[in-house]
Design a protein around this motif. Sequence first.
Motif, mmCIF file in Angstrom:
data_model
loop_
_atom_site.group_PDB
_atom_site.id
_atom_site.type_symbol
_atom_site.label_atom_id
_atom_site.label_comp_id
_atom_site.label_asym_id
_atom_site.label_seq_id
_atom_site.Cartn_x
_atom_site.Cartn_y
_atom_site.Cartn_z
ATOM 1 N N UNK A 213 -48.425 63.804 -8.206
ATOM 2 C CA UNK A 213 -49.530 64.730 -8.464
ATOM 3 C C UNK A 213 -49.776 64.889 -9.956
ATOM 4 N N UNK A 214 -48.699 64.954 -10.738
ATOM 5 C CA UNK A 214 -48.836 65.120 -12.182
ATOM 6 C C UNK A 214 -49.502 63.890 -12.810
ATOM 7 N N UNK A 215 -49.109 62.716 -12.367
ATOM 8 C CA UNK A 215 -49.712 61.490 -12.895
ATOM 9 C C UNK A 215 -51.199 61.419 -12.575
ATOM 10 N N UNK A 216 -51.540 61.765 -11.344
ATOM 11 C CA UNK A 216 -52.958 61.753 -10.958
ATOM 12 C C UNK A 216 -53.751 62.768 -11.778
ATOM 13 N N UNK A 220 -56.792 62.034 -14.435
ATOM 14 C CA UNK A 220 -58.080 62.684 -14.263
ATOM 15 C C UNK A 220 -58.460 63.487 -15.506
ATOM 16 N N UNK A 221 -57.485 64.211 -16.076
ATOM 17 C CA UNK A 221 -57.761 65.039 -17.252
ATOM 18 C C UNK A 221 -58.126 64.182 -18.458
ATOM 19 N N UNK A 222 -57.460 63.049 -18.605
ATOM 20 C CA UNK A 222 -57.788 62.148 -19.716
ATOM 21 C C UNK A 222 -59.214 61.609 -19.573
ATOM 22 N N UNK A 223 -59.578 61.249 -18.352
ATOM 23 C CA UNK A 223 -60.938 60.767 -18.114
ATOM 24 C C UNK A 223 -61.963 61.869 -18.359
ATOM 25 N N UNK A 244 -49.098 69.504 -17.296
ATOM 26 C CA UNK A 244 -48.818 68.386 -16.401
ATOM 27 C C UNK A 244 -47.760 67.448 -16.990
ATOM 28 N N UNK A 245 -47.767 67.306 -18.312
ATOM 29 C CA UNK A 245 -46.729 66.511 -18.968
ATOM 30 C C UNK A 245 -45.367 67.170 -18.798
ATOM 31 N N UNK A 246 -45.324 68.497 -18.874
ATOM 32 C CA UNK A 246 -44.065 69.212 -18.642
ATOM 33 C C UNK A 246 -43.569 68.999 -17.217
ATOM 34 N N UNK A 247 -44.503 69.039 -16.276
ATOM 35 C CA UNK A 247 -44.137 68.796 -14.874
ATOM 36 C C UNK A 247 -43.558 67.401 -14.712
#
Length: 312
Positions: A213-216, A220-223, A244-247
Motif C-alpha cells: 500500500x505504501x509503495x502504491x 501515486x503521490x509522485x505522479x 508513506x516513506x516512514x510506513x
Amino acid sequence: MSNTNYLDSEVDLKEIFLILWKKKLFIILSTVFFAISTVLFSLSLPNIYKSTSLLAPTDKQESLNSKLSSYKNLAGLAGVNLGSSSAPLTQEAIERIKSYKFFSEQFLPAIKLINLMAVKEWNAEKNMLIYDESTFDVAENKWVREVVFPFKVKPSDQESFLVYSDILNISLDDDTGFISISIEHMSPEVAKNWVDIIIFNINTKMKELDKEKAKNAINFLNESSASTSVQSIREAIAVLLEEQMQTLMLASSSEDYVFKVIDSPIVPEIKNSPSRAIICIIGTIIGGFLSLIMALIHSYSRNIKDFFTETH
C-alpha cells in the motif's frame, strides 16, 4: 394440603423407597457398570496440550496510525484516500488469523496436513506422533480414509479449516490491549510450533500488505506532485510522501510489525484436557440416576401389566 393428599404423598414416597430398596442390587451393579465404562472411556481419550503466547501491539505501529489519521484532511486535498481508522490494525490482524484466507495461504503451507487431520495420539516417551491408520497410510504416504460426499479422501482446505478453528483460541483484553493466542494439540511440541508459525506469518503478512500500500501511495503521490503546480497541494503531497516513506521503512526494518511477544509459547508439560476425574464423577452420577429411573420404570410397568392381566 389436605390430610388425604399428605397421606397419599407419604405412601407414594414409601412405595418408591421400597421399590428402590428391592432393586438395590440392580441399582448398585448398574451404577458400577456405568462407573467402570466411564473410567475406560476417559482413559481412551488422548491428552490434549495447549501452548499459549501473550502479545502486545507494537508501539511504533500505533504511533504511525495516529500520525496518518491526523493527515486525512491533507490526503483529501491531495486526492488520496488513507482509509478509515474504524478497524484498528490489531483487530484486523486478529480477524485475519481467524480467517480462512490466512489459514489456507499462510498457515496450511507451513505445516503438515497429517499433523492436523490424521493424528491418533502422541507417544510422550519417544516424542513421536502416531497416525490413524484408517485415515492415513504412513508406509504408502497416502490418505486412505473412507468418506462420503462432499468430503474427499484427502481433507480439503475447507474441512481442515474447521479443525483449525476448533483448536485455535485468540482473544483481546480490552483493558490492557494484550492479545492471547493459543493452540491445542495432542503433541505439546506441535502446539508450540504452530503458535510460533501464526505469530510470524501474521506479522509478515501485515507487513507485506502495508509495504504494498505504501509503495502504491508513493507512486501515486509522485505522479500527482509532478502533474500539479498548486503550491498548497504540492506541500500536502510532500507531507503524505514523508508519512508513506516512514510506513515503508518501518515495514522493511521491523520483524515484530503488528505484534511483539510478551510471553513466548512454550512446550507444555502438563495436559490441558481431558479432565478424567470430572468425566468419571459425572458419568457415575448419571449412571446412578439412570439406574434409579430404570428400576422404577421396570417396577411400575410390571404392576401395570399385572393389573391388565387381572382385569381380563
